[in-house]
Design a protein around this motif. Structure first.
Motif, short mmCIF file in Angstrom:
data_model
loop_
_atom_site.label_atom_id
_atom_site.label_comp_id
_atom_site.label_asym_id
_atom_site.label_seq_id
_atom_site.Cartn_x
_atom_site.Cartn_y
_atom_site.Cartn_z
N UNK A 192 28.15 41.00 17.74
CA UNK A 192 27.65 41.78 18.88
C UNK A 192 28.16 41.19 20.19
N UNK A 193 28.10 39.86 20.32
CA UNK A 193 28.57 39.24 21.58
C UNK A 193 30.07 39.41 21.76
N UNK A 194 30.83 39.26 20.67
CA UNK A 194 32.29 39.38 20.79
C UNK A 194 32.68 40.81 21.13
N UNK A 195 32.03 41.78 20.49
CA UNK A 195 32.35 43.19 20.77
C UNK A 195 32.13 43.48 22.25
N UNK A 196 31.01 43.01 22.78
CA UNK A 196 30.71 43.26 24.19
C UNK A 196 31.77 42.60 25.09
N UNK A 197 32.14 41.38 24.73
CA UNK A 197 33.16 40.65 25.51
C UNK A 197 34.49 41.41 25.50
N UNK A 206 25.89 27.65 17.61
CA UNK A 206 25.73 28.38 18.87
C UNK A 206 24.69 29.47 18.68
N UNK A 207 23.90 29.66 19.71
CA UNK A 207 22.67 30.42 19.62
C UNK A 207 22.59 31.41 20.78
N UNK A 259 27.67 33.12 23.78
CA UNK A 259 28.60 33.87 24.66
C UNK A 259 29.78 33.01 25.07
N UNK A 260 29.55 31.70 25.23
CA UNK A 260 30.67 30.79 25.52
C UNK A 260 31.63 30.73 24.33
N UNK A 261 31.09 30.81 23.12
CA UNK A 261 31.91 30.59 21.92
C UNK A 261 32.75 31.81 21.58
N UNK A 262 32.22 33.02 21.82
CA UNK A 262 33.06 34.20 21.52
C UNK A 262 34.24 34.26 22.50
N UNK A 278 39.14 25.86 27.65
CA UNK A 278 37.78 26.34 27.33
C UNK A 278 36.74 25.29 27.68
N UNK A 279 35.70 25.70 28.39
CA UNK A 279 34.54 24.81 28.57
C UNK A 279 33.27 25.64 28.43
N UNK A 280 32.25 25.09 27.78
CA UNK A 280 30.99 25.82 27.69
C UNK A 280 30.29 25.83 29.04
N UNK A 281 29.62 26.95 29.36
CA UNK A 281 29.01 27.07 30.69
C UNK A 281 27.50 26.88 30.69
N UNK A 282 26.89 26.94 29.49
CA UNK A 282 25.41 26.89 29.42
C UNK A 282 24.96 25.56 28.83
#
Ligand code: NAP
Ligand code: G4F
Length: 359
Positions: free
Chosen positions: A18-23, A183-184, A228-231, A320-324
Protein backbone atom coordinates in the motif's frame (compact mmCIF):
# COMPACT_ATOMS: atom_id res chain seq x y z
CA UNK A 1 2.78 11.97 -25.63
CA UNK A 2 4.16 11.41 -22.11
CA UNK A 3 5.03 7.76 -21.37
CA UNK A 4 4.46 6.75 -17.76
CA UNK A 5 6.78 4.19 -16.16
CA UNK A 6 4.89 1.17 -14.87
CA UNK A 7 5.35 -1.15 -11.92
CA UNK A 8 3.88 -4.46 -10.89
CA UNK A 9 3.68 -4.96 -7.12
CA UNK A 10 2.95 -8.33 -5.53
CA UNK A 11 1.67 -8.21 -1.93
CA UNK A 12 -0.28 -5.05 -2.79
CA UNK A 13 -2.78 -5.54 0.05
CA UNK A 14 -0.02 -5.62 2.68
CA UNK A 15 1.62 -2.74 4.57
CA UNK A 16 4.49 -2.15 2.14
CA UNK A 17 2.39 -2.79 -0.96
CA UNK A 18 0.00 0.00 0.00
CA UNK A 19 2.78 2.46 0.89
CA UNK A 20 4.81 1.66 -2.23
CA UNK A 21 1.79 1.99 -4.53
CA UNK A 22 1.02 5.42 -3.08
CA UNK A 23 4.66 6.48 -3.45
CA UNK A 24 4.89 5.32 -7.09
CA UNK A 25 1.54 6.88 -8.08
CA UNK A 26 2.88 10.14 -6.64
CA UNK A 27 5.83 9.80 -9.03
CA UNK A 28 3.64 9.36 -12.09
CA UNK A 29 3.81 5.57 -12.37
CA UNK A 30 1.08 3.30 -13.66
CA UNK A 31 0.79 0.76 -10.82
CA UNK A 32 -0.45 -2.81 -11.23
CA UNK A 33 -1.14 -4.46 -7.88
CA UNK A 34 -1.39 -8.24 -7.48
CA UNK A 35 -3.68 -9.55 -4.75
CA UNK A 36 -4.72 -13.03 -3.76
CA UNK A 37 -8.26 -14.01 -4.62
CA UNK A 38 -10.39 -13.33 -1.56
CA UNK A 39 -14.10 -13.71 -1.04
CA UNK A 40 -13.94 -10.92 1.53
CA UNK A 41 -12.74 -7.34 1.10
CA UNK A 42 -8.97 -7.26 1.66
CA UNK A 43 -8.37 -3.81 0.14
CA UNK A 44 -8.70 -1.71 3.31
CA UNK A 45 -5.15 -0.37 3.09
CA UNK A 46 -5.72 0.67 -0.52
CA UNK A 47 -8.88 2.70 0.04
CA UNK A 48 -7.20 6.06 -0.78
CA UNK A 49 -5.87 4.88 -4.16
CA UNK A 50 -8.45 2.36 -5.40
CA UNK A 51 -10.08 4.96 -7.66
CA UNK A 52 -6.81 6.42 -8.94
CA UNK A 53 -6.90 6.28 -12.78
CA UNK A 54 -3.33 4.87 -12.90
CA UNK A 55 -3.96 2.12 -10.34
CA UNK A 56 -5.06 -1.36 -11.47
CA UNK A 57 -5.75 -4.41 -9.26
CA UNK A 58 -5.26 -7.94 -10.57
CA UNK A 59 -5.84 -11.38 -9.06
CA UNK A 60 -2.67 -13.45 -8.79
CA UNK A 61 -0.86 -15.87 -6.53
CA UNK A 62 2.83 -16.57 -5.95
CA UNK A 63 1.89 -20.25 -5.97
CA UNK A 64 0.69 -20.03 -9.59
CA UNK A 65 3.55 -19.52 -12.05
CA UNK A 66 1.31 -19.50 -15.13
CA UNK A 67 -0.88 -16.74 -13.70
CA UNK A 68 2.22 -14.70 -12.83
CA UNK A 69 3.59 -15.07 -16.37
CA UNK A 70 0.29 -13.95 -17.90
CA UNK A 71 0.19 -10.92 -15.60
CA UNK A 72 3.74 -9.89 -16.50
CA UNK A 73 2.98 -10.36 -20.21
CA UNK A 74 -0.26 -8.35 -20.05
CA UNK A 75 0.90 -5.55 -17.71
CA UNK A 76 4.35 -5.26 -19.36
CA UNK A 77 5.86 -3.49 -16.33
CA UNK A 78 9.23 -1.72 -16.30
CA UNK A 79 9.71 -2.69 -12.65
CA UNK A 80 8.52 -5.61 -10.52
CA UNK A 81 8.48 -5.33 -6.73
CA UNK A 82 8.04 -8.75 -5.13
CA UNK A 83 6.60 -7.91 -1.71
CA UNK A 84 4.22 -10.87 -1.38
CA UNK A 85 5.06 -13.29 1.41
CA UNK A 86 3.90 -15.28 4.36
CA UNK A 87 5.59 -12.57 6.40
CA UNK A 88 5.01 -13.69 10.00
CA UNK A 89 8.10 -15.32 11.53
CA UNK A 90 6.30 -17.13 14.37
CA UNK A 91 3.63 -18.44 11.95
CA UNK A 92 6.39 -19.88 9.76
CA UNK A 93 7.17 -22.45 12.49
CA UNK A 94 3.54 -23.61 12.25
CA UNK A 95 3.30 -23.60 8.42
CA UNK A 96 6.91 -24.08 7.25
CA UNK A 97 6.03 -25.77 3.97
CA UNK A 98 3.47 -23.15 2.94
CA UNK A 99 5.97 -20.46 3.93
CA UNK A 100 8.63 -22.00 1.67
CA UNK A 101 6.18 -22.32 -1.22
CA UNK A 102 5.40 -18.60 -1.11
CA UNK A 103 8.64 -17.04 0.16
CA UNK A 104 11.20 -19.26 -1.59
CA UNK A 105 9.48 -20.73 -4.66
CA UNK A 106 7.28 -17.66 -5.26
CA UNK A 107 10.25 -15.45 -6.26
CA UNK A 108 11.59 -18.34 -8.38
CA UNK A 109 8.28 -18.48 -10.28
CA UNK A 110 8.39 -14.72 -10.87
CA UNK A 111 12.02 -14.68 -12.04
CA UNK A 112 11.41 -17.65 -14.34
CA UNK A 113 8.32 -15.95 -15.79
CA UNK A 114 10.36 -12.85 -16.62
CA UNK A 115 13.03 -15.00 -18.26
CA UNK A 116 10.66 -17.25 -20.20
CA UNK A 117 8.88 -14.15 -21.54
CA UNK A 118 12.28 -12.91 -22.78
CA UNK A 119 11.98 -9.74 -20.65
CA UNK A 120 15.09 -10.37 -18.54
CA UNK A 121 16.93 -7.38 -20.00
CA UNK A 122 14.17 -4.82 -19.73
CA UNK A 123 12.41 -5.46 -16.40
CA UNK A 124 14.01 -4.36 -13.13
CA UNK A 125 13.24 -6.71 -10.23
CA UNK A 126 13.12 -5.95 -6.48
CA UNK A 127 13.06 -8.79 -3.94
CA UNK A 128 11.87 -8.15 -0.37
CA UNK A 129 14.70 -9.77 1.54
CA UNK A 130 14.85 -9.50 5.29
CA UNK A 131 17.16 -8.77 8.22
CA UNK A 132 15.77 -12.02 9.70
CA UNK A 133 18.26 -13.77 7.39
CA UNK A 134 21.05 -12.58 9.74
CA UNK A 135 19.55 -14.52 12.64
CA UNK A 136 21.88 -14.13 15.61
CA UNK A 137 24.92 -12.94 13.64
CA UNK A 138 26.67 -10.22 15.70
CA UNK A 139 25.26 -6.69 15.35
CA UNK A 140 25.45 -4.33 13.56
CA UNK A 141 24.66 -6.27 10.38
CA UNK A 142 25.49 -5.13 6.86
CA UNK A 143 25.73 -6.60 3.35
CA UNK A 144 28.93 -8.48 4.28
CA UNK A 145 27.61 -10.10 7.47
CA UNK A 146 27.31 -13.90 7.14
CA UNK A 147 23.70 -15.06 7.21
CA UNK A 148 22.47 -17.42 9.96
CA UNK A 149 18.70 -17.85 9.53
CA UNK A 150 16.82 -19.09 12.61
CA UNK A 151 13.31 -19.70 11.33
CA UNK A 152 11.60 -21.35 8.36
CA UNK A 153 10.68 -17.81 7.30
CA UNK A 154 14.31 -16.67 7.25
CA UNK A 155 15.55 -19.85 5.57
CA UNK A 156 12.98 -19.42 2.77
CA UNK A 157 13.90 -15.74 2.35
CA UNK A 158 17.56 -16.73 2.12
CA UNK A 159 16.82 -19.12 -0.75
CA UNK A 160 15.15 -16.26 -2.62
CA UNK A 161 18.05 -13.92 -1.80
CA UNK A 162 20.58 -16.28 -3.44
CA UNK A 163 18.30 -16.90 -6.37
CA UNK A 164 18.14 -13.17 -7.11
CA UNK A 165 21.93 -12.98 -7.04
CA UNK A 166 22.16 -16.03 -9.27
CA UNK A 167 19.69 -14.68 -11.87
CA UNK A 168 21.69 -11.44 -11.88
CA UNK A 169 24.94 -13.30 -12.55
CA UNK A 170 23.63 -16.06 -14.80
CA UNK A 171 21.21 -14.11 -17.01
CA UNK A 172 22.30 -10.48 -16.56
CA UNK A 173 18.99 -9.54 -14.94
CA UNK A 174 18.63 -6.23 -13.13
CA UNK A 175 17.59 -7.86 -9.85
CA UNK A 176 18.16 -6.37 -6.38
CA UNK A 177 17.74 -7.60 -2.83
CA UNK A 178 16.57 -5.00 -0.32
CA UNK A 179 17.66 -6.45 3.04
CA UNK A 180 15.20 -4.51 5.12
CA UNK A 181 15.14 -4.27 8.89
CA UNK A 182 11.79 -4.03 10.68
CA UNK A 183 9.62 -1.20 9.44
CA UNK A 184 6.23 -0.26 10.75
CA UNK A 185 3.36 2.21 10.24
CA UNK A 186 -0.30 2.66 10.99
CA UNK A 187 -0.87 0.08 8.22
CA UNK A 188 1.17 -2.63 9.97
CA UNK A 189 -0.63 -5.97 10.39
CA UNK A 190 -2.13 -6.52 13.83
CA UNK A 191 -0.16 -9.72 14.49
CA UNK A 192 3.20 -7.92 14.51
CA UNK A 193 4.39 -6.77 17.89
CA UNK A 194 4.42 -2.98 17.31
CA UNK A 195 0.84 -2.84 16.02
CA UNK A 196 -0.32 -5.35 18.64
CA UNK A 197 1.13 -3.06 21.32
CA UNK A 198 -0.28 0.11 19.73
CA UNK A 199 -3.79 -1.39 19.43
CA UNK A 200 -3.62 -2.94 22.90
CA UNK A 201 -2.53 0.34 24.51
CA UNK A 202 -5.22 2.31 22.66
CA UNK A 203 -7.88 -0.16 23.85
CA UNK A 204 -6.63 -0.04 27.46
CA UNK A 205 -6.58 3.78 27.37
CA UNK A 206 -10.18 4.02 26.22
CA UNK A 207 -11.85 1.09 28.00
CA UNK A 208 -11.43 0.06 31.63
CA UNK A 209 -12.48 -3.52 30.70
CA UNK A 210 -10.06 -3.93 27.79
CA UNK A 211 -7.94 -7.10 28.00
CA UNK A 212 -4.49 -6.96 29.53
CA UNK A 213 -1.78 -6.81 26.83
CA UNK A 214 -0.28 -10.33 26.61
CA UNK A 215 3.18 -10.51 25.04
CA UNK A 216 6.00 -12.99 24.47
CA UNK A 217 9.71 -12.16 24.58
CA UNK A 218 10.19 -8.59 25.83
CA UNK A 219 13.99 -8.71 25.61
CA UNK A 220 14.56 -9.13 21.88
CA UNK A 221 15.82 -6.01 20.17
CA UNK A 222 14.83 -4.73 16.77
CA UNK A 223 15.87 -1.85 14.51
CA UNK A 224 12.44 -0.31 13.91
CA UNK A 225 11.88 2.33 11.22
CA UNK A 226 8.98 3.90 9.34
CA UNK A 227 7.69 1.90 6.33
CA UNK A 228 7.34 5.04 4.18
CA UNK A 229 11.11 5.61 4.37
CA UNK A 230 11.73 2.01 3.31
CA UNK A 231 9.48 1.93 0.24
CA UNK A 232 11.36 5.01 -1.00
CA UNK A 233 14.57 3.02 -0.56
CA UNK A 234 13.17 0.09 -2.61
CA UNK A 235 12.47 2.45 -5.50
CA UNK A 236 15.90 4.10 -5.20
CA UNK A 237 17.58 0.69 -5.63
CA UNK A 238 15.85 0.20 -8.99
CA UNK A 239 16.80 3.68 -10.28
CA UNK A 240 20.54 2.88 -10.33
CA UNK A 241 22.39 1.88 -13.51
CA UNK A 242 23.61 -1.39 -11.96
CA UNK A 243 21.79 -3.87 -9.73
CA UNK A 244 23.02 -4.57 -6.21
CA UNK A 245 21.89 -5.58 -2.71
CA UNK A 246 21.34 -3.04 0.07
CA UNK A 247 20.63 -3.07 3.79
CA UNK A 248 18.03 -0.51 4.93
CA UNK A 249 17.63 0.31 8.63
CA UNK A 250 18.01 3.15 11.14
CA UNK A 251 21.12 1.95 13.02
CA UNK A 252 19.22 2.17 16.34
CA UNK A 253 17.86 -0.82 18.20
CA UNK A 254 15.26 -0.99 20.96
CA UNK A 255 13.87 -3.88 22.97
CA UNK A 256 10.21 -4.91 22.83
CA UNK A 257 10.05 -3.64 26.45
CA UNK A 258 11.31 -0.21 25.25
CA UNK A 259 8.52 -0.17 22.67
CA UNK A 260 5.94 -1.04 25.35
CA UNK A 261 7.19 1.75 27.64
CA UNK A 262 7.24 4.32 24.82
CA UNK A 263 3.75 3.31 23.64
CA UNK A 264 2.17 3.57 27.10
CA UNK A 265 4.02 6.83 27.67
CA UNK A 266 2.56 8.24 24.43
CA UNK A 267 -0.91 7.31 25.74
CA UNK A 268 -0.30 9.04 29.10
CA UNK A 269 0.51 5.98 31.28
CA UNK A 270 3.66 5.45 33.30
CA UNK A 271 4.48 1.78 33.99
CA UNK A 272 5.89 -0.03 37.02
CA UNK A 273 7.48 -3.38 36.12
CA UNK A 274 7.68 -6.27 38.58
CA UNK A 275 8.55 -9.97 38.55
CA UNK A 276 10.84 -11.91 36.24
CA UNK A 277 10.52 -14.32 33.30
CA UNK A 278 7.00 -15.52 32.60
CA UNK A 279 5.87 -13.87 35.86
CA UNK A 280 6.84 -10.38 34.72
CA UNK A 281 4.05 -7.77 34.70
CA UNK A 282 3.63 -4.05 34.21
CA UNK A 283 1.07 -1.98 36.11
CA UNK A 284 -0.08 1.61 35.88
CA UNK A 285 2.20 3.47 38.33
CA UNK A 286 -0.68 5.72 39.43
CA UNK A 287 -3.61 3.28 39.82
CA UNK A 288 -1.94 -0.15 40.10
CA UNK A 289 -4.08 -1.46 37.20
CA UNK A 290 -2.54 -4.53 35.52
CA UNK A 291 -1.65 -3.58 31.92
CA UNK A 292 0.94 -6.09 30.60
CA UNK A 293 1.54 -9.79 31.26
CA UNK A 294 3.60 -12.55 29.62
CA UNK A 295 2.03 -15.32 27.54
CA UNK A 296 4.62 -18.13 27.11
CA UNK A 297 2.77 -19.47 24.04
CA UNK A 298 4.06 -16.38 22.22
CA UNK A 299 7.71 -17.40 22.69
CA UNK A 300 9.32 -18.72 19.49
CA UNK A 301 11.18 -22.04 19.25
CA UNK A 302 14.25 -20.03 18.26
CA UNK A 303 14.54 -16.26 18.59
CA UNK A 304 16.52 -13.53 16.85
CA UNK A 305 17.91 -11.50 19.72
CA UNK A 306 19.42 -8.31 18.38
CA UNK A 307 19.11 -6.68 14.97
CA UNK A 308 20.87 -3.38 14.23
CA UNK A 309 21.41 -2.17 10.68
CA UNK A 310 24.60 -0.77 9.30
CA UNK A 311 23.09 0.98 6.26
CA UNK A 312 26.30 2.78 5.24
CA UNK A 313 26.12 1.36 1.70
CA UNK A 314 22.57 2.59 1.07
CA UNK A 315 23.46 5.97 2.55
CA UNK A 316 26.58 6.46 0.43
CA UNK A 317 25.50 4.87 -2.87
CA UNK A 318 21.74 5.51 -2.92
CA UNK A 319 21.72 8.66 -0.79
CA UNK A 320 19.02 6.98 1.35
CA UNK A 321 18.42 8.10 4.93
CA UNK A 322 15.45 7.33 7.14
CA UNK A 323 13.51 10.44 8.16
CA UNK A 324 11.42 9.18 11.11
CA UNK A 325 12.94 8.43 14.51
CA UNK A 326 11.77 5.80 17.00
CA UNK A 327 9.81 8.15 19.29
CA UNK A 328 7.94 9.68 16.35
CA UNK A 329 7.16 6.23 14.92
CA UNK A 330 5.72 5.02 18.24
CA UNK A 331 3.72 8.23 18.73
CA UNK A 332 2.30 8.10 15.18
CA UNK A 333 1.22 4.47 15.64
CA UNK A 334 -0.43 5.26 18.98
CA UNK A 335 -2.29 8.27 17.54
CA UNK A 336 -3.56 6.16 14.62
CA UNK A 337 -4.58 3.28 16.92
CA UNK A 338 -6.43 5.68 19.29
CA UNK A 339 -8.21 7.16 16.30
CA UNK A 340 -9.31 3.70 15.09
CA UNK A 341 -10.49 2.71 18.57
CA UNK A 342 -12.58 5.85 18.95
CA UNK A 343 -14.11 5.39 15.47
CA UNK A 344 -14.95 1.77 16.31
CA UNK A 345 -16.54 2.83 19.61
CA UNK A 346 -18.59 5.51 17.84
CA UNK A 347 -19.75 2.94 15.22
CA UNK A 348 -20.70 0.48 18.02
CA UNK A 349 -22.55 3.23 19.86
CA UNK A 350 -24.77 4.00 16.86
CA UNK A 351 -25.10 0.35 15.85
CA UNK A 352 -26.40 -0.46 19.35
CA UNK A 353 -29.47 1.70 18.88
CA UNK A 354 -28.13 4.98 20.28
CA UNK A 355 -29.00 6.70 17.05
CA UNK A 356 -31.58 9.15 18.30
CA UNK A 357 -29.71 11.86 16.41
CA UNK A 358 -30.97 10.26 13.18
CA UNK A 359 -34.44 9.22 14.38
P1 NAP B 1 2.43 -8.03 4.85
O1 NAP B 1 1.71 -6.80 5.33
O2 NAP B 1 2.23 -9.30 5.57
O3 NAP B 1 2.04 -8.24 3.30
C1 NAP B 1 2.30 -9.43 2.63
C2 NAP B 1 1.42 -9.49 1.42
O4 NAP B 1 1.65 -10.72 0.69
C3 NAP B 1 -0.09 -9.46 1.72
O5 NAP B 1 -0.70 -8.60 0.79
C4 NAP B 1 -0.51 -10.91 1.47
O6 NAP B 1 -1.86 -11.04 1.10
C5 NAP B 1 0.40 -11.25 0.30
N1 NAP B 1 0.49 -12.68 0.04
C6 NAP B 1 0.59 -13.70 0.93
N2 NAP B 1 0.64 -14.88 0.30
C7 NAP B 1 0.56 -14.62 -1.02
C8 NAP B 1 0.56 -15.42 -2.19
N3 NAP B 1 0.63 -16.76 -2.14
N4 NAP B 1 0.46 -14.81 -3.40
C9 NAP B 1 0.34 -13.46 -3.48
N5 NAP B 1 0.33 -12.66 -2.42
C10 NAP B 1 0.45 -13.22 -1.19
O7 NAP B 1 4.01 -7.75 4.80
P2 NAP B 1 4.80 -6.35 4.70
O8 NAP B 1 5.16 -5.92 6.08
O9 NAP B 1 4.08 -5.43 3.80
O10 NAP B 1 6.16 -6.85 4.04
C11 NAP B 1 6.32 -6.86 2.63
C12 NAP B 1 7.45 -7.82 2.26
O11 NAP B 1 8.65 -7.39 2.87
C13 NAP B 1 7.24 -9.25 2.71
O12 NAP B 1 7.82 -10.08 1.73
C14 NAP B 1 8.03 -9.36 4.00
O13 NAP B 1 8.43 -10.69 4.22
C15 NAP B 1 9.19 -8.44 3.67
N6 NAP B 1 9.82 -7.76 4.81
C16 NAP B 1 9.07 -7.02 5.66
C17 NAP B 1 9.68 -6.33 6.68
C18 NAP B 1 8.89 -5.48 7.65
O14 NAP B 1 9.42 -5.13 8.70
N7 NAP B 1 7.63 -5.11 7.32
C19 NAP B 1 11.09 -6.38 6.83
C20 NAP B 1 11.83 -7.15 5.92
C21 NAP B 1 11.19 -7.82 4.90
P3 NAP B 1 -2.96 -11.38 2.26
O15 NAP B 1 -2.87 -10.26 3.24
O16 NAP B 1 -4.22 -11.46 1.49
O17 NAP B 1 -2.51 -12.68 2.85
O1 G4F C 1 6.82 -7.94 15.24
P1 G4F C 1 7.44 -9.27 15.07
O2 G4F C 1 6.53 -10.42 14.84
O3 G4F C 1 8.51 -9.10 13.91
P2 G4F C 1 9.77 -9.99 13.46
O4 G4F C 1 9.66 -11.37 13.93
O5 G4F C 1 10.99 -9.22 13.83
O6 G4F C 1 9.57 -10.01 11.88
C1 G4F C 1 9.25 -8.83 11.15
O7 G4F C 1 10.44 -8.19 10.75
C2 G4F C 1 11.27 -8.95 9.85
C3 G4F C 1 12.51 -8.10 9.54
O8 G4F C 1 13.46 -8.32 10.53
C4 G4F C 1 10.46 -9.24 8.60
F1 G4F C 1 11.24 -9.93 7.70
C5 G4F C 1 9.22 -10.04 8.95
O9 G4F C 1 8.43 -10.23 7.77
C6 G4F C 1 8.39 -9.24 9.95
O10 G4F C 1 7.91 -8.09 9.32
O11 G4F C 1 8.31 -9.62 16.35
C7 G4F C 1 9.32 -8.77 16.83
C8 G4F C 1 9.82 -9.28 18.18
C9 G4F C 1 10.20 -10.77 18.18
O12 G4F C 1 11.41 -10.91 18.86
C10 G4F C 1 9.07 -11.44 18.95
O13 G4F C 1 9.46 -12.61 19.64
O14 G4F C 1 8.76 -9.15 19.13
C11 G4F C 1 8.72 -10.33 19.91
N1 G4F C 1 7.36 -10.44 20.48
C12 G4F C 1 7.07 -10.40 21.81
N2 G4F C 1 5.75 -10.54 21.97
C13 G4F C 1 6.23 -10.61 19.79
C14 G4F C 1 5.21 -10.67 20.74
N3 G4F C 1 5.99 -10.70 18.47
C15 G4F C 1 4.70 -10.84 18.08
N4 G4F C 1 4.44 -10.89 16.75
N5 G4F C 1 3.65 -10.93 18.97
C16 G4F C 1 3.87 -10.85 20.32
O15 G4F C 1 2.92 -10.92 21.11
Amino acid sequence: MQVHPSALITGITGQDGAHLAEFLLGRGYVVHGVRLYSATDDTQRLRDILDHPCFHLHIGDLNDGGALARLIRDCAPNEIYNLAAQSHVHASFKVPEATAQINALGPLRLLEAVRVLGREHDIKFYQASSSEMFGNAPAPQNENTPFAPCSPYAAAKLYAYWLVRNYRDAYGMFACNGILFNHESALRGQEFVTQKIARGVAALASDRDAPVLALGNLNSRRDWGDARDYVRGMWMMLQRDTPDDYVLGTGQSHSVRDFVNAAFDAAGFSLTWAGIGVGETARCSRTGRLLVRIDPSLFRPTEVNNLIADATKARTILGWTPETDFQTLVRDMIVAAMDDVSHARRDDHWANGNNARFA
